[in-house]
Write an enzyme that holds these catalytic residues in place. Structure first.
Site, PDB file in Angstrom:
ATOM      1  CD  GLN A  51       6.558   3.105  -0.443  1.00  0.00           C
ATOM      2  OE1 GLN A  51       6.082   3.874  -1.273  1.00  0.00           O
ATOM      3  NE2 GLN A  51       7.577   2.305  -0.731  1.00  0.00           N
ATOM      4  CB  VAL A  52       2.338  -0.625   4.413  1.00  0.00           C
ATOM      5  CG1 VAL A  52       2.472  -1.870   5.298  1.00  0.00           C
ATOM      6  CG2 VAL A  52       1.758   0.532   5.216  1.00  0.00           C
ATOM      7  CG  ASP A  88      -7.793   7.877   8.445  1.00  0.00           C
ATOM      8  OD1 ASP A  88      -8.747   8.277   7.751  1.00  0.00           O
ATOM      9  OD2 ASP A  88      -6.654   7.710   7.991  1.00  0.00           O
ATOM     10  CB  ALA A 137      -1.342   6.523   1.714  1.00  0.00           C
ATOM     11  CB  SER A 138      -0.772  11.497   1.028  1.00  0.00           C
ATOM     12  OG  SER A 138      -1.411  11.263   2.268  1.00  0.00           O
ATOM     13  CE  LYS A 143       1.600   4.757   8.255  1.00  0.00           C
ATOM     14  NZ  LYS A 143       0.378   5.023   9.057  1.00  0.00           N
ATOM     15  CB  ALA A 180      -0.913   0.007   1.217  1.00  0.00           C
TER      16      ALA A 180
END
Length: 403
Positions: free
Chosen positions: A41-42, A191, A37-38, A56, A35
């Site tokens: 990442q993972v 979230d 994201a902004s 992460k 994954a």
């Protein structure tokens, strides 16, 4: 979803952060992220104890980009507020400040690890909701390592059904977990979009990504519980009274007139079919009355309102005919009548008094200095003036202790 940053930057980031190579920290480290994201990442990996983990890593240079955006948001808030006095009631600068605090916390993955740990403690022993384990020895400011979650995304109804999961039970457990976080603990995952919630083969709900968390003190939680109960009971006069008692509605405002305004925005939402009612949107409508009624916006509820909308959307995806608030209403009533509330309120008052006591020596010193100054300036000051000044300072001390 964003394009991942390349593996060579991952290697460099980990080396810079820990002083060690990836091979020294992990037995296995997958080069391709699962994954991106902004902010981070993972990657999937394995420890030398053969435990599968999620790793992460923050994006290189993300701090500079975020701080630049925050400066722009602050300027926008000040500029818009300067254009129109009505906008000042929205407290835009305070809202940006809340967002800034949340975002800066997101960029320190040690704080996310601590949040995950606290949430895990709150739900320890609860078979419905489980938080991944944190591997503290592998964590740092820019790296977070938690146990790997094998599960189905909570909004993937096709796989949940084919896996034999009871959707209604998952919906109920999800709603109750949200209630417990907000009201029982005052510490909630803020979230909760579908990409951050998984369901294991045993139907256990597992959240991930603890970068954005919300907190509410006991008085805010009691206000919110009474507010939700009153809205669901359609007792709009009580809703108005709660706003007045909380100091949100100004003393000069008419409680009855404000009640009528609340009725006008609430009924179109409450009269929708079950599953379409959104108390999160209703709170948003209440925020929208700030300018007209000169309401004092409570920034601590902004993050919760966003989270409520997310939780409701998740509930609707799982079970369109289920209303999570009708489901949670008995829990709200039970919690409001529990002895736990009185104890927590008492603890909060005691802590406030303790904090005030620490400030008293400083205040008394200032009072003493003030008296000496006044005595020097005017030795013939009348007894009435001295009495009035003494009363003023007594009121000041009381204000410090009890507010």
């Amino acid at each position: 979803q964003m394009e991942p940053f390349p593996y060579n930057k991952v290697v460099k980031s980990i080396k810079t952060e820990t002083g060690k190579d990836i091979k020294e920290l992990f037995k296995v480290f997958d080069k391709e992220p699962i994954a991106a994201a902004s902010i981070s990442q993972v990657h999937k990996g394995k420890t030398f104890d053969d435990e599968i983990v999620a790793i992460k890593i923050l994006r290189p240079g993300i701090e500079r980009a975020i701080l630049k955006d925050l400066r722009f948001f602050k300027w926008c808030a000040k500029f818009l507020t300067s254009l129109d006095k009505k906008i000042s009631y929205l407290r835009l600068s305070k809202a940006v400040e809340v967002f800034e605090n949340v975002t800066i916390d997101e960029m320190d993955l040690r704080l996310e690890a601590a949040a995950a740990s606290e949430l895990e403690e709150n739900f320890r022993g609860d078979s419905r909701f489980k938080v991944p384990k944190v591997f503290w020895s592998l964590c740092s400011k820019r790296i977070l390592v938690t146990s790997w979650v094998d599960g189905i995304k909570i909004n993937n109804l096709q796989d949940l059904n084919s896996g034999g999961h009871n959707i209604d039970k998952i919906t109920k457990n999800s709603a109750e977990a949200f209630f417990l976080q907000v009201f029982r603990d005052g510490f909630f995952h803020a979230d909760m979009h579908p990409g951050n919630v998984f369901v294991t083969s045993e139907s256990v709900i597992v959240p991930v990504d603890f970068g954005i968390m919300g907190r509410l003190n006991i008085s805010d939680r009691i206000f919110l519980a009474r507010l939700l109960k009153s809205i669901l009971d359609r007792d709009f006069l009580k809703v108005s009274q709660l706003h007045f008692d909380k100091g949100i509605l100004p003393p000069s405002a008419s409680i009855a007139s404000f009640s009528q305004e609340i009725r006008s925005i609430s009924l179109p939402i409450l009269d929708k079919t079950i599953g379409q009612i959104s108390l999160g949107n209703l709170l948003g409508e209440l925020f929208g009355l700030a300018s007209k009624w000169k309401l004092t916006i409570q920034p601590q509820f902004l993050l919760l309102q966003k989270t409520m909308v997310m939780a409701e959307g998740l509930g609707r995806q799982l079970s369109p005919e289920t209303d999570m608030w009708v489901m949670a209403r008995p829990l709200v009533i039970e919690w409001l009548s529990s002895s736990e509330i009185k104890l927590k309120q008492f603890d909060e008052i005691v802590n406030d008094i303790k904090f005030a006591r620490k400030r008293l020596p400083e205040i008394l010193n200032k009072i003493d200095t003030f008296y000496e100054t006044q005595s020097t300036l005017n030795k013939n000051r009348s007894p009435i003036t001295i009495i009035l000044l003494s009363l003023l300072f007594v009121i000041l001390i009381c204000f410090v202790i009890f507010t």
